[in-house]
Design an enzyme around this catalytic site. Structure first.
Site, PDB file in Angstrom:
ATOM      1  N   ASP A 118      29.434  92.755   1.969  1.00 32.10           N
ATOM      2  CA  ASP A 118      30.141  94.190   0.991  1.00 32.10           C
ATOM      3  C   ASP A 118      31.180  93.671   0.264  1.00 32.10           C
ATOM      4  O   ASP A 118      31.447  94.207  -0.561  1.00 32.10           O
ATOM      5  CB  ASP A 118      30.526  95.175   2.645  1.00 32.10           C
ATOM      6  CG  ASP A 118      31.664  94.605   3.276  1.00 32.10           C
ATOM      7  OD1 ASP A 118      31.438  93.199   3.225  1.00 32.10           O
ATOM      8  OD2 ASP A 118      32.368  95.436   4.371  1.00 32.10           O
ATOM      9  N   ASP A 133      24.906  92.798   5.206  1.00 31.99           N
ATOM     10  CA  ASP A 133      26.339  93.114   6.085  1.00 31.99           C
ATOM     11  C   ASP A 133      25.867  94.885   5.721  1.00 31.99           C
ATOM     12  O   ASP A 133      26.356  95.070   4.941  1.00 31.99           O
ATOM     13  CB  ASP A 133      27.286  92.605   4.578  1.00 31.99           C
ATOM     14  CG  ASP A 133      28.375  92.840   5.028  1.00 31.99           C
ATOM     15  OD1 ASP A 133      29.169  93.040   7.101  1.00 31.99           O
ATOM     16  OD2 ASP A 133      29.685  92.158   4.748  1.00 31.99           O
ATOM     17  N   LYS A 144      24.454  92.387  10.284  1.00 35.02           N
ATOM     18  CA  LYS A 144      26.225  91.448   9.992  1.00 35.02           C
ATOM     19  C   LYS A 144      26.926  92.672  10.166  1.00 35.02           C
ATOM     20  O   LYS A 144      26.255  93.369   9.089  1.00 35.02           O
ATOM     21  CB  LYS A 144      26.618  90.274   9.582  1.00 35.02           C
ATOM     22  CG  LYS A 144      27.490  90.201   9.528  1.00 35.02           C
ATOM     23  CD  LYS A 144      28.672  89.836   8.407  1.00 35.02           C
ATOM     24  CE  LYS A 144      29.383  89.684   7.913  1.00 35.02           C
ATOM     25  NZ  LYS A 144      30.957  90.094   7.461  1.00 35.02           N
ATOM     26  N   GLU A 184      31.297  94.034  11.251  1.00 30.98           N
ATOM     27  CA  GLU A 184      32.427  94.023  11.323  1.00 30.98           C
ATOM     28  C   GLU A 184      32.703  93.948  12.902  1.00 30.98           C
ATOM     29  O   GLU A 184      33.617  95.227  13.063  1.00 30.98           O
ATOM     30  CB  GLU A 184      33.821  93.960  10.561  1.00 30.98           C
ATOM     31  CG  GLU A 184      33.114  93.011   9.388  1.00 30.98           C
ATOM     32  CD  GLU A 184      34.133  93.641   8.309  1.00 30.98           C
ATOM     33  OE1 GLU A 184      35.222  94.524   8.528  1.00 30.98           O
ATOM     34  OE2 GLU A 184      34.089  92.897   7.251  1.00 30.98           O
ATOM     35  N   GLU A 209      35.869  84.099  10.198  1.00 34.73           N
ATOM     36  CA  GLU A 209      36.956  84.486   9.094  1.00 34.73           C
ATOM     37  C   GLU A 209      38.667  84.115   9.123  1.00 34.73           C
ATOM     38  O   GLU A 209      38.927  85.140   9.203  1.00 34.73           O
ATOM     39  CB  GLU A 209      36.097  85.725   7.752  1.00 34.73           C
ATOM     40  CG  GLU A 209      37.159  85.777   6.855  1.00 34.73           C
ATOM     41  CD  GLU A 209      36.889  87.061   5.960  1.00 34.73           C
ATOM     42  OE1 GLU A 209      35.607  87.741   6.501  1.00 34.73           O
ATOM     43  OE2 GLU A 209      37.623  87.130   5.186  1.00 34.73           O
TER      44      GLU A 209
END
Ligand code: KIV
Length: 280
Positions: free
Chosen positions: A45, A84, A114, A116, A183
């Site tokens: 993203d 994402d 994926k 978050e 990350e």
């Protein structure tokens, strides 16, 4: 070589072969990444920033991401493509998260998704895995939480945030994620967690102790300079090369050097004369 799958990526980790991953957002770039032999592509993203010019990733939408993912997936016959999930696509309910994950597979034909995921999203990870869609986890810095975090900052340096990184990674593995991105995490912490986990870890600012490395392609190529994270490495200055190329084109157009005869289509004098007769 056949296309990478969850199994081949796991085999690389088990055989101590380092996994390489880059982002891509369009067909021509993804084709070059694929042809260079990179193992995985993340259609991040981050495209809201590096392609669309927004100040953060929060403005990426499902429609935007599905469009970019489709272009990337069509370019890859070897590299595994991961979509994402943008902000707002997995926060509301398990059902909506499942529908959005399914859109990436059916419309864009990616290989995995994926998101978050915080501890609130572990059930959603399980649900997507149970649908048969491979899931990549993402711990440490969550750019979608930029507002709450007060900026894009390193995570896992103090006890609370280090505990969060370790427990989220373990929970994601337990929920069925096949791989986890770390990350902006101190390298000793990501190395520790990599050794604890049975699945591959991919670092973007997590140091060399992970099973693989990821960078944002416009950073690598020197094509985006609005914001450069500390972990980024610029391998080429394509941005400067592009400006030089466009200036050269302008110069040639203004001086009449372009287009040259080889860039022009010919026609017979006879047809031209006939046309002139008809219209003059
Ligand atoms: O969007 C993205 O490129 C990402 C990486 C920075 C992990 O999420």
């Amino acid at each position: 070589m056949a296309k990478h799958t969850v199994k081949t990526i796991q085999a690389m980790r088990d055989n101590n072969e380092t996994i390489t991953m880059l982002t891509a957002y369009d067909y021509p770039t993804a084709k070059k990444v694929n042809d260079a032999g990179i193992d995985m592509i993340l259609v991040g993203d981050s495209c809201a920033m590096v392609v669309h010019g927004h100040p953060n990733t929060l403005t990426a939408t499902m429609d935007m991401m599905v469009l970019h993912c489709g272009s990337v997936a069509r370019a890859c016959d070897r590299t595994m493509v991961v979509a994402d999930m943008p902000f707002g696509s997995f926060q509301y309910s398990i059902e909506e998260t499942m529908r959005n994950a399914a859109r990436f597979v059916t419309e864009a034909k990616v290989d995995a998704v994926k998101f978050e995921a915080t501890p609130n999203h572990i059930e959603k990870t399980e649900a997507i895995v149970q649908m048969g869609i491979p899931v990549v986890g993402h711990v440490g810095l969550h750019p979608q939480a930029v507002g709450a975090l007060g900026g894009l900052k390193v995570q896992g340096k103090d006890m609370d945030s280090a505990r969060k990184v370790v427990s989220e990674a373990l929970a994601l593995q337990e929920a069925g994620a096949y791989c986890i991105i770390f990350e902006a995490v101190p390298e000793k912490l990501s190395t520790y967690v990599t050794e604890k986990l049975d699945i591959p870890t991919i670092s973007i600012g997590g140091g060399p102790g992970c099973s693989g490395q990821l960078l944002v392609t416009p950073d690598v190529l020197g094509m985006y300079d609005n914001f450069t994270p500390g972990f980024a490495k610029q391998y080429r200055k394509f941005g400067e090369e592009m400006i030089a190329t466009f200036k050269e084109y302008k110069e040639e157009v203004l001086t009449g050097k372009f287009p040259a005869p080889e860039h022009c289509y010919k026609m017979s004098e006879e047809v031209l004369e006939q046309i002139k007769k008809e219209f003059d």
